[in-house]
Design a protein around this motif. Sequence first.
Motif, PDB file in Angstrom:
ATOM      1  N   THR A 144      45.531   1.011  -3.065  1.00 51.83           N
ATOM      2  CA  THR A 144      45.173   0.521  -4.397  1.00 51.83           C
ATOM      3  C   THR A 144      45.140   1.666  -5.401  1.00 51.83           C
ATOM      4  O   THR A 144      45.666   1.552  -6.518  1.00 51.83           O
ATOM      5  CB  THR A 144      43.806  -0.176  -4.360  1.00 51.83           C
ATOM      6  N   VAL A 145      44.508   2.772  -5.012  1.00 50.40           N
ATOM      7  CA  VAL A 145      44.438   3.937  -5.899  1.00 50.40           C
ATOM      8  C   VAL A 145      45.840   4.454  -6.206  1.00 50.40           C
ATOM      9  O   VAL A 145      46.174   4.764  -7.357  1.00 50.40           O
ATOM     10  CB  VAL A 145      43.588   5.052  -5.256  1.00 50.40           C
ATOM     11  N   PHE A 146      46.671   4.541  -5.184  1.00 51.19           N
ATOM     12  CA  PHE A 146      48.020   5.068  -5.350  1.00 51.19           C
ATOM     13  C   PHE A 146      48.850   4.172  -6.269  1.00 51.19           C
ATOM     14  O   PHE A 146      49.525   4.648  -7.193  1.00 51.19           O
ATOM     15  CB  PHE A 146      48.686   5.202  -3.982  1.00 51.19           C
ATOM     16  N   VAL A 147      48.810   2.866  -6.038  1.00 52.20           N
ATOM     17  CA  VAL A 147      49.568   1.921  -6.861  1.00 52.20           C
ATOM     18  C   VAL A 147      49.049   1.936  -8.296  1.00 52.20           C
ATOM     19  O   VAL A 147      49.835   1.839  -9.261  1.00 52.20           O
ATOM     20  CB  VAL A 147      49.494   0.503  -6.263  1.00 52.20           C
ATOM     21  N   PHE A 148      47.745   2.090  -8.460  1.00 52.41           N
ATOM     22  CA  PHE A 148      47.160   2.147  -9.807  1.00 52.41           C
ATOM     23  C   PHE A 148      47.714   3.344 -10.581  1.00 52.41           C
ATOM     24  O   PHE A 148      48.052   3.230 -11.767  1.00 52.41           O
ATOM     25  CB  PHE A 148      45.638   2.239  -9.713  1.00 52.41           C
ATOM     26  N   MET A 149      47.824   4.503  -9.916  1.00 51.19           N
ATOM     27  CA  MET A 149      48.362   5.689 -10.573  1.00 51.19           C
ATOM     28  C   MET A 149      49.800   5.462 -11.029  1.00 51.19           C
ATOM     29  O   MET A 149      50.172   5.782 -12.164  1.00 51.19           O
ATOM     30  CB  MET A 149      48.290   6.893  -9.626  1.00 51.19           C
ATOM     31  N   LEU A 150      50.620   4.891 -10.164  1.00 51.72           N
ATOM     32  CA  LEU A 150      52.005   4.608 -10.538  1.00 51.72           C
ATOM     33  C   LEU A 150      52.075   3.590 -11.670  1.00 51.72           C
ATOM     34  O   LEU A 150      52.912   3.699 -12.570  1.00 51.72           O
ATOM     35  CB  LEU A 150      52.784   4.093  -9.325  1.00 51.72           C
ATOM     36  N   GLY A 172      39.294   5.430  -0.170  1.00 49.10           N
ATOM     37  CA  GLY A 172      40.000   5.751  -1.411  1.00 49.10           C
ATOM     38  C   GLY A 172      40.330   7.212  -1.598  1.00 49.10           C
ATOM     39  O   GLY A 172      41.205   7.549  -2.396  1.00 49.10           O
ATOM     40  N   MET A 173      39.661   8.131  -0.876  1.00 51.13           N
ATOM     41  CA  MET A 173      39.878   9.557  -1.105  1.00 51.13           C
ATOM     42  C   MET A 173      41.285  10.018  -0.705  1.00 51.13           C
ATOM     43  O   MET A 173      41.925  10.759  -1.451  1.00 51.13           O
ATOM     44  CB  MET A 173      38.822  10.387  -0.383  1.00 51.13           C
ATOM     45  N   PRO A 174      41.814   9.614   0.456  1.00 45.60           N
ATOM     46  CA  PRO A 174      43.211   9.977   0.737  1.00 45.60           C
ATOM     47  C   PRO A 174      44.168   9.452  -0.329  1.00 45.60           C
ATOM     48  O   PRO A 174      45.153  10.103  -0.678  1.00 45.60           O
ATOM     49  CB  PRO A 174      43.475   9.329   2.100  1.00 45.60           C
ATOM     50  N   GLY A 175      43.864   8.283  -0.857  1.00 50.02           N
ATOM     51  CA  GLY A 175      44.693   7.726  -1.930  1.00 50.02           C
ATOM     52  C   GLY A 175      44.624   8.566  -3.185  1.00 50.02           C
ATOM     53  O   GLY A 175      45.626   8.762  -3.882  1.00 50.02           O
TER      54      GLY A 175
END
Length: 607
Positions: free
Chosen positions: A19-25, A340-343
């Motif tokens: 979720t974190v990764f997709v949010f950044m993109l 979420g931290m790895p993300g």
Amino acid sequence: MVKQITENPYGQFTTEDYTVFVFMLSVSAGIGIYFGFFEGKKNKTTEDYLFGGRKMKVFPIAVSLIASQLSGVSIMSVPAEMYSYGAQYWIIAPTMFIITMIINYIFVPVFYNNQITNCYQYLEDRFSPAVKKFVTFTYVLNIYLIMPIFIFIPSLAFAQVTGTNIHLINGIVCCVCIFYTMLGGIKAVVWTDVVQGLIMFASCFLVVTVGVIKIGGFGEVFTRAAAGNRLEIFDMTFDATTRQTFWTSSIGNVFLWTGYLGLNQSCVQRMVAVPSLRHARTALWIFCVGFIIITSLNCFTGIVIFAKYFDCDPIKVNLVQKADKLLPFYVQDVVGNLKGMPGVFISCVFSAGLSTMSANLNSLAGIIYEDYIRPFKLFKHTDASAKNSMKVLIFISGLYCIVMGLVVEQFGHILQMVVTIASVTQGAVMGIFCLGMLWPWANKHGALWGSAVSVIGVSWIITGAQFAIKNGDLSYPPLPTSVEGCSEYGFNVTQSVFNGPITDDPSDEFSIYKISFVWYSTVGTFLVFLVAIPVSYMTGSQDLSKMQPKLISPVVHWMLPKEVTNSELILKTSDEKNEDDHMKEWVFTPAEEQKRKELLDVNEHIL
């Protein structure tokens, strides 16, 4: 002694991380959509698309410079460098003060006085079109060689912590970068850099903080690092073949980074996007401070990783294939249990890669269009056709990066590889600009021969070095690591404490192919001067009475005839008179007006 070699099993990239990764993109793509459609009406001209109408704010430009220069390569490879070879590399951080000063007071004034938008246009104005074409070609070639690495390395980190196919994620993220760079131009690039820069800092800080706490505090980190000989910074050895020494990290990196930051079109494009010279200098000083902070944090991350695996090297027990994969392994190990931290970390690495790639795509499109498409007059060149052409170039260049991921996958140590590729042309670029700005007598013949010999000479050295590496005649053995504690985690190893490879025999004869890769740019710069100065004298030095003072850096104006430097007052722009409102007309006092009339008479006499 570390308590546990893996606190989080490989591959547990949770829903929160995705979720974190997709949010950044999504944020990056959203910025591109905003500036491409909602702000698109304000990007009517080519200048708006490439330079933001020269009205960009100082702070976003400074953060953009930080984000674009600290690529995913830096985020991944600098900690690996510290883990394997110790703290010598950190010297680049304080050296940035010197680099920024050189750029601010030698290069930037010349770019502004000549209203330069394409930094290579200066070479045509100072020397000849042939010199510009040659150096521009080397720049384009260099960027195409190095750009695929910038986005592939974050994909490597993603694959390390998730097990996802590396080429699949590389293609997806490249497409996002292509999308927002095409749509929004320089404004989208800068503002995504701001978002990505903040993500970089926050994630690096959190990862280091959690790591220090789990190890037992700063004292324990430095105790372990000192025991492993990872804290030696001032290695004053005068040996050009040593991978990193104080002299290599300071002098060598001054030549490398001054050229990379001050004479790279993607950086110059940002410097001239602000309203005035004063704003550009301010942005560079903010960049300098931010670079030192982020680089120091990045270097310290490598020290923390070493302290974490102080008595059980993950590489020697085959948990990690090579040092460049240590950071994602460490993140998944130390903070993988925090949702979420790895993300966040993967977002950090991708943010760095995206910012660098988008900056290069944007500037590369401008260079290729202006130098290789527009002169042929294949179609009517309007602002609309120019923007569309550059968008097509960005799209094609992005696809190239995706395909070249198949080649990058085969490379070895990342930092060494990137510096080596950049150095093929970086020394020549640094040398040719310094020659033009600091040596008024240099002419077009000396410039062309000097830059050509530099590129050929450095390429020869690098080729010889690669053969030496392949044959086993050249290697950079890492500092020793320990596996003493690995038996506690079920690994059957018998190596002693800090058992490492045998170093090269110091009695070996010196060979130019064995010099440290950090010296390549320095050698290239000096080759330009060694060839260009005598060639200029033999072919008739530049006539200084016909020299335009604005083409020479202000720091060496004392070399020019007095009547030439006096005439420069006439050429001053309103930006130099009133930087707060650079479009206002210069109003002279009566005394200044009288002096100006006198100088006009002198100038007419000279002409």
